[in-house]
Design a protein around this motif. Structure first.
Motif, mmCIF file in Angstrom:
data_model
loop_
_atom_site.group_PDB
_atom_site.id
_atom_site.type_symbol
_atom_site.label_atom_id
_atom_site.label_comp_id
_atom_site.label_asym_id
_atom_site.label_seq_id
_atom_site.Cartn_x
_atom_site.Cartn_y
_atom_site.Cartn_z
ATOM 1 N N LEU A 55 0.830 -1.203 0.000
ATOM 2 C CA LEU A 55 0.000 0.000 0.000
ATOM 3 C C LEU A 55 0.865 1.254 0.000
ATOM 4 N N THR A 56 1.927 1.251 0.764
ATOM 5 C CA THR A 56 2.818 2.412 0.783
ATOM 6 C C THR A 56 3.416 2.651 -0.602
ATOM 7 N N ALA A 57 3.768 1.580 -1.306
ATOM 8 C CA ALA A 57 4.336 1.721 -2.647
ATOM 9 C C ALA A 57 3.357 2.370 -3.608
ATOM 10 N N VAL A 58 2.067 2.063 -3.471
ATOM 11 C CA VAL A 58 1.072 2.698 -4.340
ATOM 12 C C VAL A 58 1.157 4.215 -4.200
ATOM 13 N N TRP A 59 1.342 4.682 -2.957
ATOM 14 C CA TRP A 59 1.423 6.122 -2.723
ATOM 15 C C TRP A 59 2.783 6.673 -3.148
ATOM 16 N N THR A 60 3.843 6.067 -2.685
ATOM 17 C CA THR A 60 5.169 6.666 -2.871
ATOM 18 C C THR A 60 5.710 6.517 -4.287
ATOM 19 N N ASP A 61 5.338 5.476 -5.004
ATOM 20 C CA ASP A 61 5.871 5.259 -6.347
ATOM 21 C C ASP A 61 5.376 6.284 -7.363
ATOM 22 N N ASN A 62 4.322 6.989 -7.045
ATOM 23 C CA ASN A 62 3.749 7.946 -7.996
ATOM 24 C C ASN A 62 4.146 9.396 -7.718
ATOM 25 N N PHE A 63 4.987 9.586 -6.710
ATOM 26 C CA PHE A 63 5.334 10.945 -6.311
ATOM 27 C C PHE A 63 6.820 11.081 -6.023
ATOM 28 N N ASP A 64 7.352 12.251 -6.268
ATOM 29 C CA ASP A 64 8.689 12.628 -5.831
ATOM 30 C C ASP A 64 8.542 13.409 -4.536
ATOM 31 N N ASP A 65 9.519 13.302 -3.678
ATOM 32 C CA ASP A 65 9.521 14.026 -2.397
ATOM 33 C C ASP A 65 8.263 13.753 -1.584
ATOM 34 N N PHE A 66 7.772 12.524 -1.636
ATOM 35 C CA PHE A 66 6.576 12.139 -0.888
ATOM 36 C C PHE A 66 6.840 12.267 0.605
ATOM 37 N N ALA A 67 5.901 12.880 1.311
ATOM 38 C CA ALA A 67 6.047 13.019 2.767
ATOM 39 C C ALA A 67 4.678 13.102 3.415
ATOM 40 N N TRP A 68 4.653 12.781 4.706
ATOM 41 C CA TRP A 68 3.455 12.945 5.516
ATOM 42 C C TRP A 68 3.757 13.993 6.558
ATOM 43 N N THR A 87 2.247 15.340 1.164
ATOM 44 C CA THR A 87 2.858 16.374 0.330
ATOM 45 C C THR A 87 3.850 15.722 -0.623
ATOM 46 N N GLY A 88 4.174 16.423 -1.671
ATOM 47 C CA GLY A 88 5.150 15.948 -2.635
ATOM 48 C C GLY A 88 4.899 16.556 -3.985
ATOM 49 N N GLN A 89 5.417 15.885 -4.995
ATOM 50 C CA GLN A 89 5.233 16.324 -6.379
ATOM 51 C C GLN A 89 4.879 15.104 -7.217
ATOM 52 N N ILE A 90 3.976 15.305 -8.177
ATOM 53 C CA ILE A 90 3.618 14.213 -9.075
ATOM 54 C C ILE A 90 4.863 13.835 -9.866
ATOM 55 N N SER A 93 6.524 15.388 -13.217
ATOM 56 C CA SER A 93 5.897 16.635 -13.661
ATOM 57 C C SER A 93 6.340 17.837 -12.836
ATOM 58 N N GLY A 94 6.676 17.581 -11.591
ATOM 59 C CA GLY A 94 7.005 18.687 -10.700
ATOM 60 C C GLY A 94 5.787 19.368 -10.113
ATOM 61 N N ASP A 95 4.575 18.927 -10.513
ATOM 62 C CA ASP A 95 3.358 19.533 -9.978
ATOM 63 C C ASP A 95 3.209 19.148 -8.505
ATOM 64 N N PRO A 96 3.036 20.158 -7.643
ATOM 65 C CA PRO A 96 2.947 19.875 -6.207
ATOM 66 C C PRO A 96 1.599 19.273 -5.825
ATOM 67 N N ILE A 97 1.636 18.472 -4.767
ATOM 68 C CA ILE A 97 0.401 17.961 -4.174
ATOM 69 C C ILE A 97 0.408 18.295 -2.690
ATOM 70 N N ARG A 98 -0.755 18.464 -2.156
ATOM 71 C CA ARG A 98 -0.963 18.637 -0.720
ATOM 72 C C ARG A 98 -2.391 18.197 -0.459
ATOM 73 N N GLU A 99 -2.525 17.096 0.282
ATOM 74 C CA GLU A 99 -3.858 16.556 0.503
ATOM 75 C C GLU A 99 -4.000 16.087 1.945
ATOM 76 N N ALA A 100 -5.057 16.542 2.586
ATOM 77 C CA ALA A 100 -5.337 16.136 3.967
ATOM 78 C C ALA A 100 -5.808 14.690 3.997
ATOM 79 N N PHE A 101 -5.459 13.981 5.074
ATOM 80 C CA PHE A 101 -5.981 12.644 5.305
ATOM 81 C C PHE A 101 -6.019 12.396 6.805
ATOM 82 N N GLY A 102 -6.812 11.422 7.202
ATOM 83 C CA GLY A 102 -6.901 11.047 8.605
ATOM 84 C C GLY A 102 -6.589 9.582 8.779
#
Length: 133
Positions: A55-68, A87-90, A93-102
């Motif tokens: 499951l972690t790979a699904v998240w981290t493999d699609n982003f650069d600089d992936f962090a919680w 947080t991270g970048q796609i 692409s360099g496009d930033p992401i920031r998404e809340a989760f619980g």
């Protein structure tokens, strides 16, 4: 519940930031169960350390600089509630992401975490532990 469970959960976030998924595995029981958000379209349950890796790979493999980023952590009855952001970048692409989760963590035993439920919103996570929005 002891403050120790809150500190254990805090250590998992610190360990992930410092060393990735392999660094957090000792903090989860070998038979840990991870439940992705209810809206998740892949597997409904990820079991054991291999499930955590998958499951972690699904998240981290699609982003650069992936962090919680941890925003709030507190005990609620026999569980620990976490409100955080991804947080991270796609990747590529360099496009930033920031998404809340619980996250709601439970089944604490022998200094490890046995069950983890992820939610796409802070409100869903709060409601899962019986707190109003």
């Amino acid at each position: 519940m002891s403050q120790g469970n809150v500190e254990l959960v805090r250590r998992t976030f610190e360990a992930f930031s410092a060393g990735g998924v392999e660094a957090v595995l000792p903090l989860y029981s070998p038979d840990v169960i991870w439940y992705p958000p209810p809206e998740w379209i892949e597997d409904a349950v990820y079991r054991g350390h291999d499930g955590v890796r998958r499951l972690t790979a699904v998240w981290t493999d699609n982003f650069d600089d992936f962090a919680w980023e941890l925003h709030e952590i507190r005990e609620v009855q026999e569980r620990v509630l976490v409100l955080a952001e991804t947080t991270g970048q796609i990747k590529g692409s360099g496009d930033p992401i920031r998404e809340a989760f619980g996250v709601v963590l439970s089944d604490f035993r022998d200094g490890t975490i046995g069950e983890v439920h992820f939610f796409n919103t802070w409100q869903q996570a709060r409601e899962a532990v019986g707190l109003a929005g």
